[in-house]
Every structure is written in C-alpha cells, then in structure tokens.
Design a protein around this motif. Structure first.
Motif, PDB file in Angstrom:
ATOM      1  N   ASN A  71      36.222  40.455  45.980  1.00 27.68           N
ATOM      2  CA  ASN A  71      35.366  41.366  45.217  1.00 27.68           C
ATOM      3  C   ASN A  71      34.196  41.820  46.086  1.00 27.68           C
ATOM      4  N   GLN A  72      34.315  43.067  46.571  1.00 27.09           N
ATOM      5  CA  GLN A  72      33.230  43.645  47.373  1.00 27.09           C
ATOM      6  C   GLN A  72      32.797  44.977  46.757  1.00 27.09           C
ATOM      7  N   ASN A  73      32.837  45.032  45.454  1.00 34.16           N
ATOM      8  CA  ASN A  73      32.466  46.259  44.748  1.00 34.16           C
ATOM      9  C   ASN A  73      30.951  46.447  44.745  1.00 34.16           C
ATOM     10  N   TYR A  74      30.569  47.705  44.609  1.00 36.21           N
ATOM     11  CA  TYR A  74      29.149  48.007  44.462  1.00 36.21           C
ATOM     12  C   TYR A  74      28.663  47.482  43.112  1.00 36.21           C
ATOM     13  N   ILE A  75      27.425  47.019  43.096  1.00 43.02           N
ATOM     14  CA  ILE A  75      26.831  46.519  41.853  1.00 43.02           C
ATOM     15  C   ILE A  75      26.146  47.676  41.142  1.00 43.02           C
ATOM     16  N   ASP A 580      51.802  45.032  41.811  1.00 38.67           N
ATOM     17  CA  ASP A 580      51.291  43.935  42.625  1.00 38.67           C
ATOM     18  C   ASP A 580      49.821  43.628  42.385  1.00 38.67           C
ATOM     19  N   LYS A 581      49.348  43.821  41.181  1.00 34.83           N
ATOM     20  CA  LYS A 581      47.987  43.458  40.845  1.00 34.83           C
ATOM     21  C   LYS A 581      48.036  42.280  39.871  1.00 34.83           C
ATOM     22  N   PHE A 582      47.552  41.151  40.322  1.00 37.38           N
ATOM     23  CA  PHE A 582      47.588  39.950  39.502  1.00 37.38           C
ATOM     24  C   PHE A 582      46.210  39.307  39.481  1.00 37.38           C
ATOM     25  N   TRP A 583      45.951  38.488  38.475  1.00 38.06           N
ATOM     26  CA  TRP A 583      44.729  37.696  38.471  1.00 38.06           C
ATOM     27  C   TRP A 583      45.074  36.323  37.922  1.00 38.06           C
ATOM     28  N   PHE A 584      44.312  35.339  38.382  1.00 32.75           N
ATOM     29  CA  PHE A 584      44.602  33.942  38.057  1.00 32.75           C
ATOM     30  C   PHE A 584      43.442  33.385  37.245  1.00 32.75           C
ATOM     31  N   VAL A 585      43.779  32.661  36.180  1.00 31.93           N
ATOM     32  CA  VAL A 585      42.756  32.085  35.298  1.00 31.93           C
ATOM     33  C   VAL A 585      43.050  30.604  35.128  1.00 31.93           C
ATOM     34  N   ARG A 586      42.022  29.782  35.283  1.00 30.34           N
ATOM     35  CA  ARG A 586      42.208  28.351  35.025  1.00 30.34           C
ATOM     36  C   ARG A 586      40.934  27.750  34.440  1.00 30.34           C
ATOM     37  N   LEU A 587      41.097  26.686  33.682  1.00 33.03           N
ATOM     38  CA  LEU A 587      39.999  25.999  33.013  1.00 33.03           C
ATOM     39  C   LEU A 587      39.510  24.862  33.894  1.00 33.03           C
ATOM     40  N   SER A 588      38.200  24.680  33.922  1.00 30.93           N
ATOM     41  CA  SER A 588      37.635  23.582  34.709  1.00 30.93           C
ATOM     42  C   SER A 588      38.046  22.236  34.096  1.00 30.93           C
ATOM     43  N   PRO A 589      38.121  21.179  34.921  1.00 29.26           N
ATOM     44  CA  PRO A 589      38.548  19.870  34.398  1.00 29.26           C
ATOM     45  C   PRO A 589      37.686  19.339  33.254  1.00 29.26           C
ATOM     46  N   ASN A 590      36.415  19.775  33.214  1.00 26.57           N
ATOM     47  CA  ASN A 590      35.562  19.302  32.117  1.00 26.57           C
ATOM     48  C   ASN A 590      35.678  20.174  30.856  1.00 26.57           C
ATOM     49  N   HIS A 591      36.585  21.177  30.896  1.00 31.48           N
ATOM     50  CA  HIS A 591      36.897  22.024  29.741  1.00 31.48           C
ATOM     51  C   HIS A 591      35.705  22.862  29.275  1.00 31.48           C
ATOM     52  N   LYS A 592      34.809  23.198  30.198  1.00 32.51           N
ATOM     53  CA  LYS A 592      33.616  23.963  29.803  1.00 32.51           C
ATOM     54  C   LYS A 592      33.572  25.371  30.389  1.00 32.51           C
ATOM     55  N   LEU A 594      35.814  28.736  32.227  1.00 30.18           N
ATOM     56  CA  LEU A 594      37.029  29.422  32.663  1.00 30.18           C
ATOM     57  C   LEU A 594      36.735  30.127  33.984  1.00 30.18           C
ATOM     58  N   HIS A 595      37.539  29.843  34.995  1.00 26.62           N
ATOM     59  CA  HIS A 595      37.392  30.487  36.307  1.00 26.62           C
ATOM     60  C   HIS A 595      38.509  31.508  36.463  1.00 26.62           C
ATOM     61  N   TYR A 596      38.188  32.710  36.946  1.00 23.72           N
ATOM     62  CA  TYR A 596      39.232  33.705  37.142  1.00 23.72           C
ATOM     63  C   TYR A 596      38.890  34.640  38.292  1.00 23.72           C
ATOM     64  N   GLY A 597      39.947  35.272  38.812  1.00 21.25           N
ATOM     65  CA  GLY A 597      39.779  36.211  39.919  1.00 21.25           C
ATOM     66  C   GLY A 597      41.129  36.770  40.328  1.00 21.25           C
ATOM     67  N   GLU A 598      41.134  37.776  41.192  1.00 19.76           N
ATOM     68  CA  GLU A 598      42.373  38.406  41.630  1.00 19.76           C
ATOM     69  C   GLU A 598      43.145  37.496  42.573  1.00 19.76           C
ATOM     70  N   CYS A 599      44.488  37.665  42.584  1.00 21.45           N
ATOM     71  CA  CYS A 599      45.335  36.898  43.496  1.00 21.45           C
ATOM     72  C   CYS A 599      46.594  37.711  43.758  1.00 21.45           C
ATOM     73  N   ASP A 600      47.434  37.224  44.693  1.00 21.64           N
ATOM     74  CA  ASP A 600      48.712  37.890  44.895  1.00 21.64           C
ATOM     75  C   ASP A 600      49.763  37.226  44.017  1.00 21.64           C
ATOM     76  N   GLU A 601      51.025  37.699  44.107  1.00 21.05           N
ATOM     77  CA  GLU A 601      52.052  37.264  43.158  1.00 21.05           C
ATOM     78  C   GLU A 601      52.575  35.860  43.400  1.00 21.05           C
ATOM     79  N   LYS A 602      52.191  35.215  44.526  1.00 20.01           N
ATOM     80  CA  LYS A 602      52.738  33.888  44.817  1.00 20.01           C
ATOM     81  C   LYS A 602      51.675  32.803  44.943  1.00 20.01           C
ATOM     82  N   SER A 603      50.418  33.167  45.168  1.00 24.89           N
ATOM     83  CA  SER A 603      49.382  32.166  45.446  1.00 24.89           C
ATOM     84  C   SER A 603      48.912  31.475  44.156  1.00 24.89           C
TER      85      SER A 603
END
Length: 732
Positions: A71-75, A580-592, A594-603
């Motif tokens: 993510n290098q978008n302009y703010i 080929d536009k994917f994003w990955f979402v996962r919950l932190s181990p303490n369940h507090k 949600l982390h997310y961001g772009e990824c490729d189709e295999k990572s």
C-alpha cells in the motif's frame, strides 16, 4: 540517523492523536520526523508543518503517502482513517506535481527520461487519486495516442500498456472511447508471433482485448474480426502463467459474447484435435494437480468447459416433433442398426413392416411409446439431445449397442433394462451433474480434464455411462420397479468417478469399473455410519442433548475462531473486471483484532505482513446476501450474492468491510466466527449440521455402556414410597 520530533498544534480532547513517523525517500539530508498526527486537522496544515521543518518551499507540491509494500497510495481526506499508531508515512511530490513532471518528460524528454517517467507512471497508476489527476490532465489520451501511433517502443511500450490497464481498471473512463486503430495496434502485438515480445506486453494486450470484449458496448465484434482463436491458442505454449490465463480468458470472453452461429464455429475450432492437444498438453498435463494450475487458470478452464457444454442447451430444451423428418429418420436408423444386417434385402424390410414388426422392434429398443417413439423425446430436458446421444452410440459403437438391445430383448419384461427409457433418463442425469444450461459462476473451478481429450466429449461420456447403467442394473438384479434406485446408484458412480479428475476417458472408464454396485453400497453404509444423526426422540436422550448442547456449541465456536485465526484468502471484487486481485484476512490469536491486506493467489501472509487492522470492538454487526452494501454497488456483477457478507462498523469513516466467500463452507465459518466474536448466535447451515453430527457422536459415546438395552420413550414411573423403611439385609 537521528530523528527530529515535532509536535502538531494542540488539539481538543476529543481528537484522535496518532504517533507516527514521516520520511522522505532519496533525501538523505532530510531527517525523518516523529510527529503527533491529529486526525482533526486538515492534511494541508500537517503537510505545511512538515515542509517547514524540512525547509521545503511550496507545500502545495507535496503530499503524504503510505509506505507499506502492499500500500503506497496517496493519503487523502477519504482514506486518512487508515493511518494507525506507529505508521511510517512518506512525504512525496503531490499527484498534480508528479503528473506535470511525467507528462513533461513523455512529451519532451530523452528516451531514457521517457522510460524512467513511464516506469514511475506504471507504478503509481494503481492509485485512484493519482489516476484521476492524470486522466484530468489528458494523460490517458496521450498514452493511447502514443501507443496507437507506434511512438512507444521497447520498455516504453511495456510500461505504457501496463499503465493503460491500471488506469482503465479504476472504471473512471468507459472502454467505448477506444478507436479501431488502437484496437488493431493492440491486436498486432498479440498476433505477431515472428518478433519476440516482452511477456508484460502480451499480458497487458490480452487483458485489454478481454476488457474491450466484455465491457465495451460495440467494440467486441471488431476484436472478434481482427483476432483468430488459433493465434490465441498459440500463446498457451508460452511458459508465462499470466499469458496462458489471459489468453484463455480472452477466448472465453469472445465465446460468451458471440451469437449462436459464431459460438458453434468457435467450439468446432476448440474441439479440433490440434487445438485440444495444445490446451491439454500445456495446461493440464504439465500441472500435476489443480492446485498447481492456480486458482485463476482453473477458473478459466471451468468457464471454457461450461461455455462449450452450454452449446448442448438448445437441443436439451428442444422437444421432438412427430412431424419433423430428421428425428423420425434418426429413430428409424436406431432400429435398423439394431436389427438389420448390412446385407438385408429391401423385400425383407418390407415384409417386416407389413407384419407390424416395427412396433415390436421399438418395444425391444426400450421406448415407452412403441407406436410413436418420437414422443419419448417430448420431455425437456433432455429433449432431442437424448436421441442424438443414442444415435452417436449406435453409429460409433454398434457392437456394444446391439449387444445391449438384444440382451435386454431376451429378458422377461419386468427384468428388462429398456435402452430407450434408460438413455433418456441418463442424458437428463448427465445434464444435471454437469449443470448444462447454467451460466458459469464467478468462482467456479471444477473442470474435468477428460472433456479436453475428445471431439464429442458429452456423447462419449454417455457411451461409457449407458454401458455402466446396464452393468449396474444386472449387478442389482433390478426390475422395472427399481428404476429410480438404479439411477441413484449410477449418479453416485458417475459423480465419484468425475470427482477423481481422470485425465482421459480411459481413466474414467477404469474408475467406473472399480465403483461397482457393492462398492457404492459399502461407501454409502460407511458414510451413513459416519454422519448418522441420533433419531431417537426418547425423553432421556432429549434431556441428555439439552445438557451437552452448550458444550458442543462452545466446541464449534472454538473451531470457527480457529478458522478466523488461520485466515482466509478472498477475491477482491471491483466495479470493473480485474483478475488476480486477492486479499487475506485473519484474526489475531487474542481474538481482538482483524488483520487484512492484499496478497497474491497462493501466498499466506503472516499477521505482520497484513498492514491494515480492525478492532473487533469496532464491529457493529454482520449482514449477509443482498443486504450487503457492495451487493448494491456491484449491481449483479457477482453471480453468487448468497456468499456475500459485510461487517458493519461503528465508525462513520469506513461504513463496512465487504467480503464474497469462495464457497459456502468459508461463508458459514466466517459468519459464524464473527457472530461468536460479537456474542451473537451462530445461525449457518454448517453450524446446524456440525451441531447435529457432534451431538450424535457424543451421545453414542456416552451410551456405549447401554448398548443392547432398549431405552424407553418415557422414563420408568417412580414407585410409591414404602410404608416403612425397615429394610431387611442379608449378610452372606
């Protein structure tokens, strides 16, 4: 390097103050600044203070950017809420200044300066803020014109095409603006096989042509006229995976937009041995598994298979007409191939007709209406498609055909496996299994390699399955009353054999032979045992269920949260087609969090690699299906709205986080998991199934000691109390 702290002007107590760092790339003399970023202040004021601290004139020429790798978008004022505590931002030239410099170098710079400018342009064009500025300054028109006239060559051309794709992907400009001259130029890069092209050029050109076909209102016919299917097929020999999938995607786009006549022509080309072999050898044989093939390429093969099989739909929907000569001739040919040898004389045929043996022959062929067999093909599906499949079998495998017909004609009527009736039902069954007549789904990936190995794959599948049906009928010792049961076994045999993804019809036939009736019965029994639900309604069992249900729900909840912690890759949907536009979402181990961001189709990114965070406490509720905000925005772009869900947030800046699950299981797991985090009730079908299955298993384990004991519907009645409690004890 030392870091210079500066402080923003004091803010009100209600403001959110973030502690961040700001750096300048390629400026070693500028010491990074640690600042307190006040979300209530205008960005222009913050930039002004940063420029003042670094001694930079004209703050209007600068802007802040995110500095994450993904993510290098302009703010801007719209996305500034994405800034988090501890973020590292970058002070860069503003979009307006960057556009001005790039356009200047493209117009008047040296070749090296042009290349450098276009390289930078290709990197920043994915940013919507920059894209709007660049398009407003006529930058897109300049890029189109220079590609069209051939001014850009080599690396300049490569980066210009990448830029064009990125800019158009924003959906700001309609694809209808493109002239035929530009399309012809792009086609020439794809069709010219004599000169070696940079892979990025081919990738971009194929993507451009696909988008023109799918998204323009009248240019698709021009693309179809200028480019040939064989020239696209040749790109499948390229080792570049993106080129392969873009080539198949373009073929699918042309196929889907063509009229029925053109579709048949395209299908004939694709089914020719030479073309089939290229698809099979370059995409299927070289990839050991579907996982190795990749998600997008597997999807494109699924779409191609669906479109090709979809050409059978008109015949599947067409009822046979008693007045229609062609169908009548086909039925006569079926009778002739079964009962007449090639040396039969015309006199013998005439004699058979006079004696009324035609109706007897039609009865032996297994038609329900032996007087007028054409009526057997009035039901749709399968319509006249069943008749075509029967004739294909009779013409090409006459020995097997006559063997089936004559063998059944020698059996008693109740034990006969009628060829006509079973063929009609089998074709109907195959149409259902293969979803013929249905449009390709956006996330479907189920393709069958064997369909890319034969000129007439559906008819060949019918040929194998009609022999199977007769074999299964015999194994089951079935009678006409068992017709539905036999079909259910055959469906299971076919479905399981196809699920094994055989690479050819020989492998499919081998797998089918292994799945005998006894094997299917054994598998069913095994699965029934594994998933059997406790059906007893006895009060003791009901009370036991009520007692252990909270424990089971807690167990399911832990599993759902475990899925969220493990994370899931979702496909990114936008208002325009973008692969080929994917994003990955996962919950932190303490369940507090949600982390997310772009990824490729295999990572599978780790928590640290996912730059954007969302606190669970900021989630208001979860909505599903057509209630989701993105369902309204995309307006039918997504073919599976039932897999959509959105997290409605409490903050007004970002109203929702929107998802489309790849399948129903992931949809159920995520909606259940989010509801569990919000202390709401889990309501998915998977939850209900899991609850029933686990309850059944738990109860069976608890009742092992009571095996063989009849549990009464109601508990035994408690006897009345004795008159006294003077019990007699006998000590041995």
């Amino acid at each position: 390097m030392s870091v210079k702290p500066i402080k923003m002007p004091s803010a009100t107590k209600d403001s959110t103050i973030l502690k961040i760092a700001v750096e300048m790339l390629n400026a070693p003399d500028k010491v990074p600044q640690l600042i307190e970023f006040d979300q209530s202040q205008p960005l222009s004021s913050i930039i002004q203070l940063l420029c003042k601290a670094w001694g930079l004139p004209d703050p209007v020429n600068y802007a802040l950017q995110f500095s994450e790798s993904n993510n290098q978008n302009y703010i801007t004022e719209k996305n500034r809420n994405e800034i988090k505590n501890g973020s590292v931002l970058r002070l860069e030239q503003s979009p307006a200044k960057t556009v001005q410099d790039i356009l200047s170098k493209i117009n008047t710079g040296t070749e090296a300066e042009q290349t450098a400018a276009l390289t930078k342009l290709s990197n920043v064009s994915s940013d919507l803020t920059f894209a709007l500025e660049f398009i407003n300054k006529k930058g897109l028109s300049l890029v189109i014109n220079n590609i069209e006239t051939g001014k850009f060559k080599g690396n300049c051309l490569k980066y210009a095409l990448v830029t064009f794709v990125e800019l158009m992907d924003h959906g700001i400009i309609s694809w209808d603006i493109l002239e035929n001259q530009f399309i012809n130029k792009v086609v020439s890069f794809v069709s010219n096989q004599t000169n070696a092209q940079d892979p990025k050029i081919i990738q971009s050109c194929l993507s451009i042509l696909e988008n023109i076909v799918l998204n323009s209102s009248g240019k698709n016919s021009h693309v179809e006229k200028e480019i040939t299917i064989p020239s696209l097929i040749s790109h499948l020999e390229n080792q570049d995976r993106i080129i392969q999938q873009n080539a198949i995607a373009l073929i699918n786009a042309i196929f889907s937009k063509a009229d029925l006549t053109k579709k048949k022509t395209i299908a004939a080309t694709l089914c020719s041995k030479q073309v089939r072999n290229k698809i099979y050898e370059n995409l299927i044989t070289k990839n050991v598994s579907k996982e190795a093939l990749g998600t997008e390429l597997a999807h494109q093969l699924y779409v191609l298979q669906t479109l090709t099989l979809g050409l059978l739909e008109p015949k599947m929907r067409l009822r046979a007409d008693s007045q229609e000569q062609e169908s009548q001739e086909k039925i006569k040919e079926l009778r002739k191939l079964a009962f007449e040898n090639d040396n039969n004389t015309n006199m013998e045929v005439t004699t058979r007709r006079q004696t009324g043996s035609l109706s007897k022959d039609y009865k032996k062929l297994g038609f329900k209406c032996e007087i007028d067999p054409i009526k057997d093909f009035n039901e749709t599906p399968p319509g006249v498609l069943a008749l075509d499949c029967m004739l294909y079998f009779a013409r090409n495998y006459r020995e097997d055909y006559t063997k089936i017909v004559l063998r059944n004609s020698c059996r008693a009527d109740e034990q006969e496996c009628p060829f006509g009736k079973t063929s009609v039902e089998l074709v109907k069954l195959l149409c259902d299994i293969l979803h013929i007549g249905e449009s390709p789904s956006e996330q479907g990936q189920t393709y069958h390699p064997l369909f890319f190995t034969h000129d007439h794959p559906f008819e060949e599948l019918f040929r194998i399955c009609i022999v199977l049906l007769n074999k299964t009928w015999k194994e089951m010792r079935a009678t006409t009353e068992d017709f539905v049961k036999v079909l259910s076994v055959v469906r299971e045999q076919i479905s399981r054999a196809l699920a094994a993804s055989p690479k050819g019809f020989d492998k499919f036939r081998q797998k089918i032979k292994e799945l005998t009736y006894s094997e299917i019965t054994h598998l069913w029994q095994q699965e029934r045992t594994n998933r059997e639900v406790w059906e007893s309604h006895a009060r003791p069992i009901v009370e036991l269920k009520e007692k252990i249900t909270p424990e089971i729900i807690d167990l399911i909840q832990q599993q759902r949260l475990g899925v969220l912690v493990g994370g899931t890759r979702f496909k990114k949907y936008m208002k325009i087609n973008r692969k080929d536009k994917f994003w990955f979402v996962r919950l932190s181990p303490n369940h507090k969090i949600l982390h997310y961001g772009e990824c490729d189709e295999k990572s599978t990114p780790s928590l640290e690699e996912l730059g954007t965070k969302l606190a669970v406490a900021d989630i208001k509720c979860v909505v599903v299906g057509k209630e989701c905000p993105h369902m309204k925005d995309l307006k039918g772009k997504i073919s599976s709205p039932h897999l959509a869900f959105s997290l409605i947030l409490k903050a007004a800046e970002v109203p929702s986080l929107d998802f489309v699950a790849p399948d129903e299981q992931i949809f159920d797991y995520w909606t259940d998991g989010i509801n569990a985090l919000l202390k709401e009730k889990m309501t998915s079908k998977s939850f209900e199934n899991d609850l029933e299955t686990l309850l059944s298993m738990d109860i069976k384990v608890r009742l092992l000691d009571a095996e063989g004991i009849d549990i009464p519907q109601d508990p035994p009645q408690i006897p009345p109390e004795p008159e006294d409690y003077d019990f007699y004890y006998e000590n041995n």
